[in-house]
Write an enzyme that holds these catalytic residues in place. Sequence first.
Site, PDB file in Angstrom:
ATOM      1  N   GLU A 176       0.803  -1.215   0.000  1.00  0.00           N
ATOM      2  CA  GLU A 176       0.000   0.000   0.000  1.00  0.00           C
ATOM      3  C   GLU A 176       0.840   1.271   0.000  1.00  0.00           C
ATOM      4  O   GLU A 176       0.885   2.037   0.979  1.00  0.00           O
ATOM      5  CB  GLU A 176      -1.001  -0.007   1.165  1.00  0.00           C
ATOM      6  N   GLU A 386      -4.875  -8.519  -0.418  1.00  0.00           N
ATOM      7  CA  GLU A 386      -5.665  -8.329   0.800  1.00  0.00           C
ATOM      8  C   GLU A 386      -7.111  -8.070   0.431  1.00  0.00           C
ATOM      9  O   GLU A 386      -7.386  -7.359  -0.537  1.00  0.00           O
ATOM     10  CB  GLU A 386      -5.195  -7.122   1.628  1.00  0.00           C
TER      11      GLU A 386
HETATM   12  C1  BG6 Z   1      -5.032  -2.551   4.948  1.00  0.00           C
HETATM   13  C2  BG6 Z   1      -3.651  -2.787   5.517  1.00  0.00           C
HETATM   14  O1  BG6 Z   1      -5.073  -1.262   4.404  1.00  0.00           O
HETATM   15  O2  BG6 Z   1      -6.085  -2.540   5.816  1.00  0.00           O
HETATM   16  C3  BG6 Z   1      -3.663  -3.744   6.684  1.00  0.00           C
HETATM   17  O3  BG6 Z   1      -2.742  -3.218   4.544  1.00  0.00           O
HETATM   18  C4  BG6 Z   1      -4.737  -3.310   7.639  1.00  0.00           C
HETATM   19  O4  BG6 Z   1      -2.393  -3.741   7.296  1.00  0.00           O
HETATM   20  C5  BG6 Z   1      -6.098  -3.352   6.975  1.00  0.00           C
HETATM   21  O5  BG6 Z   1      -4.704  -4.102   8.767  1.00  0.00           O
HETATM   22  C6  BG6 Z   1      -7.197  -2.862   7.884  1.00  0.00           C
HETATM   23  O6  BG6 Z   1      -7.065  -1.479   8.065  1.00  0.00           O
HETATM   24  P1  BG6 Z   1      -7.337  -0.671   9.420  1.00  0.00           P
HETATM   25  O7  BG6 Z   1      -6.884   0.718   9.143  1.00  0.00           O
HETATM   26  O8  BG6 Z   1      -8.806  -0.728   9.667  1.00  0.00           O
HETATM   27  O9  BG6 Z   1      -6.531  -1.336  10.469  1.00  0.00           O
END
Ligand code: BG6
Length: 478
Positions: A176, A386
């Site tokens: 990201e 992801e």
């Molecule tokens: C993604 C990241 O953007 O979102 C992850 O790569 C992260 O590391 C996941 O855990 C969830 O995002 P957040 O901001 O709700 O913890």
Amino acid sequence: YRAYAQDRDEFYYGKFPDHFEWGVATSAYQIEGGWNEDGKGPSIWDKFAHKGRLLGKATGDVTCDSYHLYKEDVRILSELGVNFYHLSLSWSRILPDGTAGSYNQKGVDYYNNIINALLARNITLMVALYHWDLPQALEDKGGFRSDLIVDWFEDYARICFEQFGDRVKLWLTFNEAYVISFFGYGVGEHAPGVRDPGVGVYKAAHNIIRSHTRAYHLYTNHFKEKYGGSVSIALDIEWKEPLTDSEEDYLAANRAIQFKLGWFGNAIFGGSGDYPEVMKHYVAEKSRRQGFSSSRLPEFTEEEKKLNNGAFDYLGLNHYTTHLVTHSNTTTMRPHYEDDQDIEILNDPCWAPCKADWLRVNPWGIRYILRWIKEHYGNPPIYITENGRATNDSLEDWDRIYYYQYYINEVLKAIRLDNVDVRGYSAWSLMDNLEWTNGFDERFGFYHVDFNSSKRPRRPKQSAYFYRELISNNGFPR
Ligand code: BG6
């Protein structure tokens, strides 16, 4: 866009291609703990958390304690039946001050142990070199705003390829790139907390692309023949749906994709080695009106463009949600990445909200963004790196099952009906973990982790059983 609407709602029964790979993702800072053990140096997230910047003053000092419990992780991965595990390496565990001279064998041993334990269970690896936890010592020397980061990153990548390359076939340079730049160096909501949304944000992004390209060519020139692996970058993007059928909104939605995915993707996958034309035009025009002598968006040299162009073996896509986009004439004079785009982002109230306030559930968005990538980047091989949603603290996570069932079904449609070349899928996440500034409040895992117990027990939620069955069926056979 609208032409796609007709086939939005039907469930597609069928299987994924035979060699499709199923995985789950985690990242070092979010699960490892052991923040200062066995020679590990502090990262920018250690410092940020210790300053009390995360919800409930959470830290990653222990979190899931995977530094000690990695065998438990391997056990549950094997129980889930995944083909691969997508994890990240902690740079400051391997190189405590970030540079090659500080090499820490114990850090390398930790990852060797995990890799070997996984391979013994027939689980392969996708390894991200960088998931946000820059060694603090490098941030003290300028971090991603310093041009030297390209050399630091290349040295670090070389050591990882040398140490683990014989066993790791799928590499990601950065996770990201947008989040690192915007939240870390733009609005400062993430570590290292720098607020420079007009200039620093673009500089950091520029150096991320240059670092990616350098590491890609390092692998291709010195390791590819020997190890035969693949290197990519994981980019995050929502589907951007135009609010109305007007041409203005259509262009605004497309601009929003170009400003976020295209910011990094265009140089690497788009054919020119450079930023999207629309982005160059908008930032230059705003900068001129704001009295800057040149565009706030840096320029690549011709040589750099050549190296950027095609610096990938596959594309890593992180996708969670959809935005509605409408055109908006930004009248402020503030130099700011967000204002540079002349867009406004909205939510459709029909899309269910979830525990993560930025995430609304809209399954067909993933198919649309896959199609967009195919149309703009010439159908590269794609891994979904992801995808997932947060829920409350419960083992009965039916909402998560709904999410995965319908999002993954849309991925299947993209493969079967649109011929998008998706090779694999890794869900976020294996287990509940430290969700950055949201602390332990948001839970994204297939496995529940009890953070009140010193043993950090992992327990399967209902969704773990669902995912296991989906993997063993390789999709949704009738
Ligand atoms: C993604 C990241 O953007 O979102 C992850 O790569 C992260 O590391 C996941 O855990 C969830 O995002 P957040 O901001 O709700 O913890």
